[in-house]
Design a protein around this motif. Structure first.
Motif, PDB file in Angstrom:
ATOM      1  N   ASP A 821     -16.554 -79.541  75.689  1.00 36.75           N
ATOM      2  CA  ASP A 821     -16.716 -78.236  75.848  1.00 36.75           C
ATOM      3  C   ASP A 821     -17.910 -77.688  74.971  1.00 36.75           C
ATOM      4  O   ASP A 821     -18.134 -76.690  74.859  1.00 36.75           O
ATOM      5  CB  ASP A 821     -15.569 -77.689  75.384  1.00 36.75           C
ATOM      6  CG  ASP A 821     -14.411 -77.799  76.234  1.00 36.75           C
ATOM      7  OD1 ASP A 821     -14.529 -77.619  77.628  1.00 36.75           O
ATOM      8  OD2 ASP A 821     -13.292 -78.289  75.919  1.00 36.75           O
ATOM      9  N   THR A 822     -18.405 -78.387  74.100  1.00 32.17           N
ATOM     10  CA  THR A 822     -19.683 -78.212  73.220  1.00 32.17           C
ATOM     11  C   THR A 822     -20.650 -79.101  73.523  1.00 32.17           C
ATOM     12  O   THR A 822     -20.243 -80.418  74.286  1.00 32.17           O
ATOM     13  CB  THR A 822     -19.114 -78.366  71.801  1.00 32.17           C
ATOM     14  OG1 THR A 822     -19.021 -79.796  71.487  1.00 32.17           O
ATOM     15  CG2 THR A 822     -18.028 -77.564  71.069  1.00 32.17           C
ATOM     16  N   ASP A 823     -21.726 -78.579  73.396  1.00 30.32           N
ATOM     17  CA  ASP A 823     -23.094 -79.549  73.888  1.00 30.32           C
ATOM     18  C   ASP A 823     -23.937 -79.821  72.717  1.00 30.32           C
ATOM     19  O   ASP A 823     -25.133 -79.928  72.924  1.00 30.32           O
ATOM     20  CB  ASP A 823     -23.758 -78.735  75.080  1.00 30.32           C
ATOM     21  CG  ASP A 823     -24.247 -77.447  74.841  1.00 30.32           C
ATOM     22  OD1 ASP A 823     -24.125 -77.047  73.659  1.00 30.32           O
ATOM     23  OD2 ASP A 823     -24.900 -76.696  75.463  1.00 30.32           O
ATOM     24  N   GLY A 824     -23.669 -79.725  71.407  1.00 30.86           N
ATOM     25  CA  GLY A 824     -24.452 -79.861  70.616  1.00 30.86           C
ATOM     26  C   GLY A 824     -25.353 -78.718  69.915  1.00 30.86           C
ATOM     27  O   GLY A 824     -26.079 -78.527  68.875  1.00 30.86           O
ATOM     28  N   THR A 825     -25.062 -77.347  70.730  1.00 29.26           N
ATOM     29  CA  THR A 825     -25.602 -76.269  70.088  1.00 29.26           C
ATOM     30  C   THR A 825     -24.483 -75.272  70.055  1.00 29.26           C
ATOM     31  O   THR A 825     -25.214 -73.857  70.014  1.00 29.26           O
ATOM     32  CB  THR A 825     -26.751 -75.541  71.213  1.00 29.26           C
ATOM     33  OG1 THR A 825     -26.012 -75.505  72.698  1.00 29.26           O
ATOM     34  CG2 THR A 825     -27.987 -77.068  71.803  1.00 29.26           C
TER      35      THR A 825
END
Length: 954
Positions: A821-825
């Motif tokens: 659900d998160t992409d590093g940003t």
């Protein structure tokens, strides 16, 4: 002499003949031969074709410097190795080799038309020609270039061989087994400590193997080595890279020198050696001369001719001409003559040569031509003669011969020295760079340090005076077909640095990394620019020293070991109960447990319903676990995580959110304070190593004053998650020493006691929204406890569930999975985790980045839920979200779907997404273009089930 094999001499075993083939034709050599020496002994001069012009090429050198004689060796089914240097291929019975980069045959190669039209393909023509028209690149240029690129053909079958890898430590490592290297080894051994000597040849000796005068002394040194109890000698071992803190990478060939029927065990071994001191004794490489026709097969280095004759008992030709710019060429000519090779003439470009050398040559019946240079070599597939003239400009003289040896001086091997960032110093005496000041604990000895008296000679690349190089085929880089005129063209085009000249011409960029071409190219550029060599720079030497097989670099990591699969203590039980598995990071995890032919959707819906209705059991052993211990443990975690930790009481748990320095989420997990000075941390399955490394980095470099110790305990604990309204009833009969009552053991608490007689750390936590416990027991007792809980749960309808069900249950509650659900940003604010950020904390990792203005700008993507208009429409994870499905192309995207499932509890599909200004869009309709149709969905809060949390204390 029979053919080209001398009647006597050499170190080969003439009592052991070996049969082999080259390009399908049978030949015979002897034990101790290399493929190159055996072919030359059979009269073969043509070994391959050059890369660019497909010109016929023969041997140049007899070591790692060889640029031309690249072959493919077939060791049996699926054991095909291309681009091996023929001088370094040990001969064995039944060896099968073939030439490369030619079609349909070595002698008749269609692509040799490139040579006919060579004037159309000067240096840099690629960049100038293939830029126009741009539309032709993909359809015309690229397919042709790809077809022509490369030398040997890459194997297409899986490599059946196995490769070993190991470590070694020593006080002194010596690289190079010549006289200087052996001497350095014995000196180091005399001081005690472990000493390792490695050499790439099949026997120690280096250049002395081509000098019978030194053989007795060499044997004596070898006896001393054998008697030294603290010396390890490894032959057929190449040091390919020198890394930080005296770390050397080396590959050892174990079976390639054996016939396939005799080979067993791993093919190669990768050595990772850490040494207190490194001694480099790599010797020096003879330099070719640059003159018209210097690439005709049969033109080679004088040292190669000497090696063939004196080590292998092979004459390079029946009438040999030596062209010298260095005294060593005369010595080689005299040694060849003494071995029975007919040396027709010595042609020396210098005007003055020592009288002792000239007299000795004449006494040996060798014609001497001083102050002369070869201006042409005759022949195409083999040398038939040469033309030479005084100073390259006088009256032309022709001389019949079938081999030409070049002696242009010597270049110390400083490759590993350069890998280790040691400085290099230009030597006018050598006309080459020598080792300067080391960075590592390293020293160079012997010829590699410029400490070998090889006589005197011209130190510039030889080009006959007053001859227009644009009309000459005088090669500098043999493999890449770089001519002297190409370097002049690069200078004419404005190149001033040798690095630019290298890239414009590709000089030194072949598989030999310019071992025979770099210095000549540098000196030609120096003359063309009218500037000293030191002002032009030096190209960078990088690992590997010579090409290595992918197998050796991979070591054990192939097939099932390519990425070793980690299995939890419950894995076998899951297998026995029909689990379908998936890989999560390096772990194999049970994804679902189908019954009676169920597909995944049916199984997951059943498992989800069972957890919500009664109780489910889940293997959470793969969660990362770190023990944080010490007086400053709480302070350390307070600085690492976004939320406060110093006030957490022993016996309580807390959700921890970890950011990178840039303020973006990198991991999360529930952790417990076991005592004032001890914490049990958990991380995501895939984040364990990353989090531990990050914490160690801060502890060792930023907060070294803190008394804290970090220990990975991921594999120490088996974790059994018991979730559902009947969870307490299942474990109650098994637990001792812990009050399981809701008030005594509230949510987000931890207790220590026993379960099924096994010590446990029992967490009261939930990733499903139901009453939940996570049972931590020693991994060795994991399956035992699991089975006890499983048996106790039968009366309560216990159901085993896998990762897919876990994902659905947490999504119904709006719990995030970092990395999905998160992409590093994403920041905590983007994900609705403001509550997890300590407002009063003075600092934590990422705090200052979170304060940047752009972290709060409108338009940032935010975590929300999606409910499709049709409850049965299932969105694809990763699908893009748009606000207006009728917008012109390219359609602006406002976000994407991160998770999407069918919910048994809700009787419909649900999805999670990150959407620009998502929370402000709650209640609005968005659109998700999918194959076949556009799906309408309503933006909601990301929690779909039991928003009040009443089921947590069921």
């Amino acid at each position: 002499m029979s053919g080209y094999r001398l009647a006597a001499g050499g170190r080969i075993d003439r009592s052991r003949p070996l049969a082999f083939s080259f390009d399908g034709q049978g030949y015979q050599g002897f034990a101790g031969d290399s493929l190159a020496s055996a072919l030359v002994a059979s009269g073969v001069t043509l070994f391959g074709r050059s890369f660019k012009y497909h010109r016929p090429r023969g041997l140049v050198g007899m070591g790692p410097e060889e640029p031309n004689a690249l072959v493919t060796v077939d060791r049996g089914p699926a054991r095909i190795t291309p681009n091996l240097r023929a001088p370094q291929v040990a001969l064995h019975d039944g060896l099968q080799a073939k030439s490369q980069n030619r079609w349909p045959s070595l002698k008749f190669d269609v692509a040799a038309l490139n040579d006919v039209f060579g004037a159309l393909f000067p240096a840099g023509f690629y960049n100038k020609t293939f830029m126009w028209p741009r539309s032709a690149w993909e359809k015309l240029y690229e397919p042709v270039i790809r077809q022509l690129a490369g030398l040997g053909d890459s194997p297409v079958a899986r490599d059946p061989d196995h490769y070993d890898a190991t470590y070694a430590h020593c006080e002194v490592l010596v690289v190079g087994g010549g006289i200087a290297g052996i001497t350095a080894t014995l000196e180091a051994a005399a001081h005690g400590g472990r000493v390792i000597l490695i050499d790439e040849q099949d026997e120690l000796g280096g250049g002395a193997l081509a000098d019978p005068v030194q053989w007795a002394a060499l044997d004596a040194l070898k006896e001393k080595l054998a008697a030294a109890g603290n010396v390890t000698v490894m032959t057929r071992t190449t040091a390919f890279g020198y890394y930080h803190q005296n770390f050397i990478g080396a590959t050892q060939s174990l079976t390639d020198h054996l016939a396939p029927a005799d080979a067993s065990g791993p093919r190669e071994r990768l050595w990772r050696i850490r040494a207190g001191e490194v001694v480099l004794a790599q010797g020096a490489i003879e330099r070719p001369l640059v003159f018209n026709g210097n690439d005709v097969p049969g033109v080679m280095l004088a040292s190669a001719g000497r090696m063939l004759a004196l080590r292998y008992g092979v004459a390079v030709g029946h009438a040999v001409v030596v062209m010298a710019a260095h005294d060593s060429g005369w010595r080689d000519a005299l040694a060849l003559a003494g071995a029975g090779v007919h040396v027709a003439a010595i042609i020396d470009v210098r005007n003055v040569v020592g009288a002792d050398l000239a007299d000795a040559a004449r006494d040996a019946g060798i014609a001497v031509h001083i102050g002369c240079a070869i201006t042409a070599v005759h022949g195409r597939h083999a040398v038939t003669g040469v033309t030479f003239a005084a100073n390259g400009t006088g009256p032309a003289c022709k001389l019949a011969c079938d081999a030409v040896l070049m002696a242009g001086g010597w270049t110390p091997s400083v490759h590993l020295w350069s890998h280790a960032k040691g400085s290099l110093t230009w030597s006018e005496a050598w006309g080459a760079y020598l080792p300067g000041t080391p960075i590592e604990n390293c020293r160079a000895v012997g010829a590699g340090a410029g400490a070998w008296d090889m006589g005197h000679g011209v130190v510039t690349a030889v080009l006959p005076s007053h001859i227009d190089v644009r009309a000459q085929k005088a090669f500098v880089d043999f493999q890449n077909d770089v001519k002297a005129r190409d370097i002049h063209l690069a200078v004419q085009e404005g190149m001033r640095s040798i690095e630019h000249i290298k890239r414009y011409t590709t000089n030194g960029m072949a598989t030999d990394q310019g071992k025979t071409s770099n210095l000549n190219g540098l000196q030609i550029a120096s003359a063309a620019l009218g500037r000293p060599v030191e002002q032009i720079g030096l190209t960078t030497f990088r690992p590997p020293y010579t090409p290595q097989t992918f197998g050796a670099l991979m070591g054990h990591h192939k097939d099932a070991l390519f990425q070793p699969v980690r299995k939890s203590p419950i894995d076998e039980w899951a297998t026995e109960h029909g689990a379908v598995f998936e890989n999560v990071s390096n772990w194999r995890r049970a994804r679902y447990f189908p019954r009676g032919g169920e597909d995944m959707d049916a199984a997951v819906l059943r498992e989800c319903a069972a957890v919500r209705r009664s109780v489910g059991i889940f293997d959470a052993s793969t969660l990362g676990k770190i023990e944080v211990v010490g007086p400053d443990a709480a302070e350390f975690l307070n600085r690492m995580y976004t939320n406060p930790w110093k006030g957490l009481q022993p016996g309580r748990c807390r959700y921890g959110l970890l950011l990178r320095e840039d303020g973006f989420i990198t991991d999360d997990g529930v952790s417990a304070r076991m005592a004032d000075d001890r914490f049990h941390l958990t991380t995501t399955t895939g984040g364990a190593a990353r989090v531990l490394g990050m914490m160690e980095d801060y502890l060792q470099t930023e907060w070294s004053d803190l008394d804290v110790w970090l220990t990975s305990t991921t594999e120490q604990w088996a974790v059994i998650a018991l979730q559902g309204p009947r969870a307490r009833d299942v474990i109650a009969p098994l637990v001792s020493g812990i009050d399981l009552g809701a008030e005594a053991f509230p949510h987000m608490a931890v207790r220590e006691g026993t379960i099924a007689g096994v010590p446990t750390r029992l967490f009261r936590v939930s990733f499903t929204g139901e009453l939940g416990f996570e049972i931590n027991v020693p991994a060795s007792e994991g399956r035992k406890v699991w089975e006890e809980v499983w048996d106790a749960g039968q009366a309560h309808g216990i159901t085993a569930y896998g990762t897919e069900t876990m994902h659905v249950l947490r999504a119904e509650k709006g719990f995030i999975i970092v990395g999905q659900d998160t992409d590093g940003t994403m920041t905590p604010y983007d994900m609705g985790l403001d509550w997890a950020v300590g407002k009063k904390k003075p600092d934590f990792v990422g705090k200052r980045s979170l304060a940047r203005p752009d972290m709060g700008l409108p338009g940032r993507k935010q975590f929300i839920g999606l409910l499709t208009e049709d409850p049965q429409d299932l969105l694809e994870e990763g699908a893009q979200v748009v606000a207006d499905p009728d917008a012109p192309m390219p359609m602006p995207m406002i976000g994407h779907v991160t998770s999407s499932y069918r919910s048994a509890a809700l009787g419909r599909t649900i999805a999670l997404a990150v959407i620009a200004d998502g929370r402000a869009r709650i209640g609005q309709t968005i659109f998700v273009p999918m194959p076949g149709k556009v799906i309408r969905a309503t933006v909601t809060a990301p929690m779909f089930y039991d928003a009040e949390g009443s089921r947590l204390n069921a």
